[in-house]
Design an enzyme around this catalytic site. Sequence first.
Site, short mmCIF file in Angstrom:
data_model
loop_
_atom_site.label_atom_id
_atom_site.label_comp_id
_atom_site.label_asym_id
_atom_site.label_seq_id
_atom_site.Cartn_x
_atom_site.Cartn_y
_atom_site.Cartn_z
N ASP A 92 0.85 -1.19 0.00
CA ASP A 92 0.00 0.00 0.00
C ASP A 92 0.89 1.24 0.00
O ASP A 92 1.99 1.24 0.56
CB ASP A 92 -0.86 0.04 1.27
CG ASP A 92 -2.02 -0.94 1.22
OD1 ASP A 92 -2.04 -1.81 0.33
OD2 ASP A 92 -2.91 -0.84 2.08
N HIS A 149 4.71 -7.44 -0.05
CA HIS A 149 4.38 -8.73 -0.65
C HIS A 149 5.09 -8.91 -2.00
O HIS A 149 5.58 -7.95 -2.59
CB HIS A 149 2.87 -8.85 -0.83
CG HIS A 149 2.12 -8.92 0.47
ND1 HIS A 149 1.43 -10.04 0.87
CD2 HIS A 149 1.96 -8.00 1.46
CE1 HIS A 149 0.87 -9.81 2.06
NE2 HIS A 149 1.18 -8.58 2.43
N SER A 254 8.78 2.81 5.40
CA SER A 254 9.48 3.72 4.52
C SER A 254 9.10 3.44 3.08
O SER A 254 8.00 3.77 2.65
CB SER A 254 10.98 3.58 4.74
OG SER A 254 11.71 4.34 3.82
#
Length: 287
Positions: A92, A149, A254
Amino acid sequence: MPIKDQLFLASQYLAPHHLVSRLFGYASDCREPAVKNWMISRFVRRYGVDMREARQEDPLAYDCFNDFFTRALKDDARPLDDEPGSVLCPADGAISQMGAIEHGRIFQAKGHTYGLADLLGGDAERAAPFQGGEFATVYLSPKDYHRVHMPVAGTLREMVHVPGRLFSVNPLTARNVPRLFARNERVVCIFDTEHGPMAVVLVGAMIVASIETVWAGLVTPHKRRVKSVRYDDAARASIHLGKGAEMGRFKLGSTAIVLFGPGRIRWADTPSVLGPVRMGELMALPA
């Protein structure tokens, strides 16, 4: 530039990066209810965190701030794009930059680039498969889901810990701190995939308590020098991760940078520079 931005940038050079990050890491692991509940509640209010997606929706049910920050999502919260050969967004956040790796340089922000070999730990042989290839930089904001992921299925070839500074990572520092991503501490993970070699680089930042991978756990500094661990057949048992599988996480987060070699993939029209993205969305297709 506003004076507050000038002061913030000056503080980035003067602050004891690792000491600040270690202290915040200790606080983030605190399990004293009064402390961890205050930290979590304040964070949820400030950043508007949507807990409805989390497997555990009650933010105060987590044992410490780090457990809350690296919270798992519900199984159906991030559907994976199912187009054959697709490359998924690994996290995300927002795609801050994407494009071609030109003359061994990666674009950071207007007026700034950094070296591909520098990003990968200073090894020209390690960087060679990505020369002339493609890159995408995904910035994770504080409110985002902070697990990273696999963009595609892959077999781990090498993990490299590269020591460095811990400048804050945000649009302001990207525009004003030269070679930001090649200066900060980072973990480079190189995989063999159906699209050829792929690198996923997890970049640390100020108050990032740690970086973890699913195969090695907490990745800790090693005497302030580059440390490479091979995962080929001659070194240790191979590690294969499926498309969309978790590969690592930030304890305060980050940036993730994804690299592919030349002629392997083409960026899809779906993501836009500085636009919001979610893990599992289509990011690229076979070239």
